[in-house]
Design a protein around this motif. Structure first.
Motif, mmCIF file in Angstrom:
data_model
loop_
_atom_site.group_PDB
_atom_site.id
_atom_site.type_symbol
_atom_site.label_atom_id
_atom_site.label_comp_id
_atom_site.label_asym_id
_atom_site.label_seq_id
_atom_site.Cartn_x
_atom_site.Cartn_y
_atom_site.Cartn_z
ATOM 1 N N LEU A 25 -33.440 -19.487 -49.333
ATOM 2 C CA LEU A 25 -33.864 -18.094 -49.180
ATOM 3 C C LEU A 25 -35.183 -18.051 -48.419
ATOM 4 O O LEU A 25 -36.002 -18.973 -48.519
ATOM 5 N N SER A 29 -38.671 -11.844 -48.921
ATOM 6 C CA SER A 29 -37.432 -11.069 -48.884
ATOM 7 C C SER A 29 -37.788 -9.590 -48.880
ATOM 8 O O SER A 29 -38.864 -9.196 -49.342
ATOM 9 N N HIS A 59 -32.845 -12.150 -46.329
ATOM 10 C CA HIS A 59 -32.411 -11.673 -47.648
ATOM 11 C C HIS A 59 -32.828 -10.223 -47.851
ATOM 12 O O HIS A 59 -34.019 -9.894 -47.764
ATOM 13 N N ASP A 61 -32.419 -7.054 -50.575
ATOM 14 C CA ASP A 61 -32.157 -6.869 -51.997
ATOM 15 C C ASP A 61 -31.962 -5.400 -52.335
ATOM 16 O O ASP A 61 -32.829 -4.561 -52.062
ATOM 17 N N ILE A 93 -28.292 -12.704 -46.333
ATOM 18 C CA ILE A 93 -28.044 -12.752 -47.772
ATOM 19 C C ILE A 93 -28.253 -11.339 -48.296
ATOM 20 O O ILE A 93 -29.369 -10.797 -48.245
ATOM 21 N N SER A 95 -27.869 -8.816 -51.534
ATOM 22 C CA SER A 95 -27.709 -8.809 -52.993
ATOM 23 C C SER A 95 -27.701 -7.387 -53.519
ATOM 24 O O SER A 95 -28.309 -6.482 -52.941
#
Length: 329
Positions: A25, A29, A59, A61, A93, A95
């Protein structure tokens, strides 16, 4: 204008392996808790996502209830993905989470299998994706057996709707038990997301030890403690700041003279290090390698650039760490 990513983006970022997994990661982020909802300016959100990716932030989120209104941050991000990032999906990535209140009735929150499966199905529709990379249980459920919640996360991975699973806001004891259940099921916990900053050091009281023992990564949310660990409040409450308005996230009473006195001393140390206070606060969270990534929020592009700039001066001397502890004592 068609977006084309900066060809040097991976030279600008540091990447850390999450626990004992194979996934790396970025050290920084980007969280979409604020400023990406239906009430916010779409083009500003689009510019922040693009700049973050150009700086090596891979990443992003989210959670089912991010907005406002709830769900709209996922919709906004889904539209940005479709417009600009379809060609880069495998470099990202993404999430999301479930656990806090999202819809009325007995299945709209907490940690039942019904809630977790239904919530992710809704999130995937809003995002326009077949799967997310990480799916978190957002908070522990006092009434649902932990075995059921962890079994739901395992099921979701086996269904191909998520690649990895994580936890957020779990205590050290809850984390240890959840990790053992997930390992037994064959879907180990990838990451834990606690609140952690210079002003919120609760994870040091056992959680970071459990994560290390269990081989779980960590991503610290609110590493700037609602913006207090920046230069924004050094001279009091600015008229255009969160604390000056009706925000439920930062109340004026949190900005006591005692807290601001500590912040001013930390700001002096940051200046000696050649950093902004926000950059030193991020570097501090990442010190020693126990935290995989620091999760920032942003309202403008410049804040993302500043955050990534923290990685240019990541190390602390023993004297600096002792001075920080003395300030915060």
């Amino acid at each position: 204008m068609v977006y084309s990513a900066d060809s040097q983006r991976y030279d600008m970022m540091t990447y850390h392996r999450s626990g004992e997994s194979g996934l790396k990661l970025p050290a920084i982020s980007l969280g979409l808790w604020h400023n990406f909802g239906g009430i916010d300016t779409f083009e500003n959100g689009r510019a922040m996502i693009a700049r973050a990716f150009d700086l090596g932030i891979t990443h992003f989120d989210l959670a089912n209830n991010y907005g406002p209104p709830p769900g709209s941050a996922e919709t906004t991000f889904g539209n940005i993905l479709k417009a600009d990032f379809a060609a880069y999906r495998d470099e990202m990535i993404i999430s999301t989470k479930a656990g806090y209140y999202m819809w009325p009735g007995p299945y709209g929150e907490w940690g039942s299998k019904k809630n977790l499966v239904s919530s992710l199905d809704q999130s995937l529709k809003r995002l326009g994706l077949d799967y997310v990379d990480i799916y978190y249980h957002h908070r522990p459920d006092p009434d649902t057996p932990l075995e059921e919640t962890m079994s739901a996360l395992d099921l979701i991975v086996r269904q191909g709707k998520a690649l990895y699973v994580g936890l957020s806001n779990y205590s050290p004891e809850q984390t240890k038990e959840a990790s053992r259940i997930l390992k037994r099921l064959g879907t180990p916990c990838l990451i834990h997301q606690p609140q952690y900053s210079m002003l919120t050091r609760r994870p040091e009281n056992g959680l970071l030890d459990v994560l290390e023992e269990e081989g779980i990564g960590s991503i610290a949310f609110s590493p700037l403690h609602k913006g207090i660990l920046t230069d924004r409040y050094l001279n009091g409450i600015a008229p255009d700041s969160r604390a000056a308005g009706p925000s439920v996230f930062l109340r004026p009473e949190e900005l006591t003279e005692q807290t601001l006195g500590k912040v001013r001393l930390l700001n002096e140390l940051a200046a000696e290090r050649g950093q902004k206070l926000s950059q030193m606060a991020l570097a501090w969270v990442l010190r020693g390698g126990r935290v995989t990534s620091a999760l920032i929020g942003a309202s403008k592009v410049g804040q993302i650039e500043d955050a990534v700039g923290a990685l240019r001066q990541p190390n602390f001397s023993i004297e600096e760490l002792a001075r920080i502890d003395e300030i915060l004592k």
